[in-house]
Design an enzyme around this catalytic site. Structure first.
Site, PDB file in Angstrom:
ATOM      1  N   GLU A 102     -11.632   0.015  -3.160  1.00 26.06           N
ATOM      2  CA  GLU A 102     -10.795   0.572  -2.083  1.00 26.06           C
ATOM      3  C   GLU A 102      -9.731   1.476  -2.693  1.00 26.06           C
ATOM      4  O   GLU A 102      -9.784   1.816  -3.861  1.00 26.06           O
ATOM      5  CB  GLU A 102     -10.128  -0.570  -1.303  1.00 26.06           C
ATOM      6  CG  GLU A 102      -9.253  -1.478  -2.155  1.00 26.06           C
ATOM      7  CD  GLU A 102      -8.665  -2.632  -1.374  1.00 26.06           C
ATOM      8  OE1 GLU A 102      -8.964  -2.778  -0.181  1.00 26.06           O
ATOM      9  OE2 GLU A 102      -7.900  -3.410  -1.976  1.00 26.06           O
ATOM     10  N   ASP A 118       0.825  -1.213   0.000  1.00 29.28           N
ATOM     11  CA  ASP A 118       0.000   0.000   0.000  1.00 29.28           C
ATOM     12  C   ASP A 118       0.860   1.265   0.000  1.00 29.28           C
ATOM     13  O   ASP A 118       0.721   2.125   0.869  1.00 29.28           O
ATOM     14  CB  ASP A 118      -0.923   0.021   1.237  1.00 29.28           C
ATOM     15  CG  ASP A 118      -1.744  -1.225   1.395  1.00 29.28           C
ATOM     16  OD1 ASP A 118      -2.168  -1.790   0.377  1.00 29.28           O
ATOM     17  OD2 ASP A 118      -1.970  -1.650   2.549  1.00 29.28           O
TER      18      ASP A 118
END
Length: 482
Positions: free
Chosen positions: A222, A31
């Site tokens: 997301e 991420d």
């Protein structure tokens, strides 16, 4: 110089010498989120770490044990300095009220004459935390001792996944935070309605007003992203995995792909724009969630994202992720457009100066080593100064594109500590390549001290530099040529 016979068997790295992805191999980092500060890119990453079963075997990555954030930085996008692991959540973390630290975002702002750095992350899927520090790598502390955004925040109770923040610092000094995701029910997959944007206060640790829904985000899953490029605001996200083939054809992007929307206002409304990065499976054969960050550095745009190519090389296919960087493409309208994920990565932007002190944890590649915290603050907070440790026969570190100048040098100073004994082989181009000399570590002590040696051969010009280790029970802090 000639290629020499090696006294030890050279360990193999988890990436080719010619590859720049993943950015680091000494540990994972998922991420990714980039912060550009004073001509360096700081990369903040979810601290993926192996989980084990009762037999000691690696289990599937469920993210439930993650409470750290990894930090590295670079001024050339190839050699990355390891700044350690922010202890972000959990009983030993800065935000001790939280259990997890997923999907970080970072920003800085000059407040009362001092640059302050802010690290935002998700406490699993149930809220956003904020930490602050005086440097990009910490130590980070919790200024509000509670979530910045929680289920009690207006408009947020109904957000399926209250996570994945991204922060925009606008040209006028105002700041905005984007977050959210998830699909409330199968019938809402096409338009989940779970994306949010809120204005941050001047102190960067509170929000002003109620978060506003970002409307009509096609097949949102997301991974919030936000960039202002040539006066246009680009919101980006990962599409969900409920897309039908008909929907993919109609909208022009696939499930699990990074997609952009655009607006002339930071809080929208946004309208559909372009897909920019397919799922990692498309490029590397291994899929999973897709998480990205777009950033500008030295007047060029890049996209950072994670893949599973490191765990694949390790022979463990359990969903542990590492960060890559590739060039972001633009279309004829000047909009971000379809880009490619590669193992080769990006070109080195500038050479390393051989004659300044370089930290040993600044590396383009390595094999068989680890890094660990050095100094009181780093040990306590997890991030800060780091050293190369867990050295063994045949382990090594490399630095790409080191410039020795036209006159070159045959004098090297290393800062080392440990038990007396061992050697460091100084080589160029590859770990078993031409040898400039050997550093004998007889007489070193438990305290870091500089040791200057004259090499057998002068190094001239620009080369990839390798320090190949022989022996163990010693650690390396820094090096410089004289």
């Amino acid at each position: 110089m000639e290629t020499v016979a090696t006294e030890v068997s050279i360990e193999e790295s988890y990436k080719k010498l010619s590859d720049h992805n993943p950015l680091m191999v000494q540990r994972f980092g998922a991420d990714p989120y980039a912060l550009v500060y004073e001509d360096r890119v700081y990369m903040y990453m979810t601290g993926d770490d192996f989980s084990y079963d009762e037999k000691g075997e690696v289990t599937e990555n469920t993210y439930g044990n993650i409470n750290t954030i990894n930090v590295i930085s670079s001024d050339d996008l190839v050699n990355w300095t390891d700044h350690g692991t922010v202890y972000a959540a959990g009983k030993d973390g800065a935000a001790s009220w939280g259990n997890n630290s997923w999907a970080p975002a970072a920003a800085y702002k000059n407040i009362d004459g001092q640059d302050k750095f802010f690290l935002y992350f998700a406490n699993n899927g149930n809220g956003i935390a904020v930490l602050e520090a005086d440097t990009p790598y910490g130590p980070f502390t919790d200024p509000i001792k509670k979530p910045l955004i929680s289920r009690d925040t207006p408009t947020c109770a109904e957000v399926t996944w209250l996570f994945d923040p991204a922060v925009l610092m606008d040209d006028d000094g105002s700041a905005y935070i984007y977050f959210g995701g998830g699909v409330p029910s199968p019938d809402k997959a096409a338009n989940p309605g779970t994306a949010r944007v809120a204005k941050l206060s001047d102190d960067m640790i509170h929000i002003e007003g109620d978060p506003k829904p970002i409307e009509n985000v096609d097949y949102l899953f997301e991974d919030s992203g936000i960039n202002k490029i040539d006066g246009t605001y680009y919101y980006s996200y990962c599409s969900n995995f409920s897309m039908t083939k008909a929907a993919e054809k109609e909208l022009g992007f696939d499930q699990g792909e990074i997609v952009t929307m655009k607006s002339k206002n930071p809080m929208g409304p946004f309208k559909r724009c372009n897909p920019v990065l397919k799922n990692p499976e498309h490029f590397f054969g291994l899929g999973g969630n897709n998480h990205h960050c777009i950033f500008e550095f030295k007047k060029k745009y890049y996209i950072a994202y994670h893949s599973r190519i490191l765990e694949e090389k390790m022979g463990i296919l359990k969903g542990y992720r590492s960060t890559n960087i590739d060039v972001l493409s633009f279309n004829e309208k000047g909009e971000p457009s379809a880009s490619r994920g590669t193992r080769k990565g990006v070109k080195q932007l500038k050479p390393i100066d051989a004659f300044k002190e370089n930290m040993a944890v600044t590396m383009s590649n390595s094999a068989g080593i680890k890094t660990t915290q050095y100094g009181e603050d780093a040990v306590k907070y997890g991030s800060g100064d780091m050293i190369v440790t867990d050295i063994s026969d045949g382990s090594w570190i490399s630095v790409s594109g080191v410039d020795f100048g036209i006159d070159g040098t045959d004098s090297l100073t290393v800062c080392i500590r440990g038990k007396s004994g061992g050697k460091i082989h100084v080589r160029v181009e590859k770990p078993d390549g031409e040898e400039a000399g050997v550093i004998d570590l007889k007489g070193i002590t438990s305290k870091f001290k500089e040791k200057t040696v004259k090499l057998d051969n002068k190094i001239v010009g620009k080369h990839d530099l390798f320090f190949v280790f022989e022996g163990e029970d010693f650690e390396m802090l820094s090096w410089k040529f004289n």
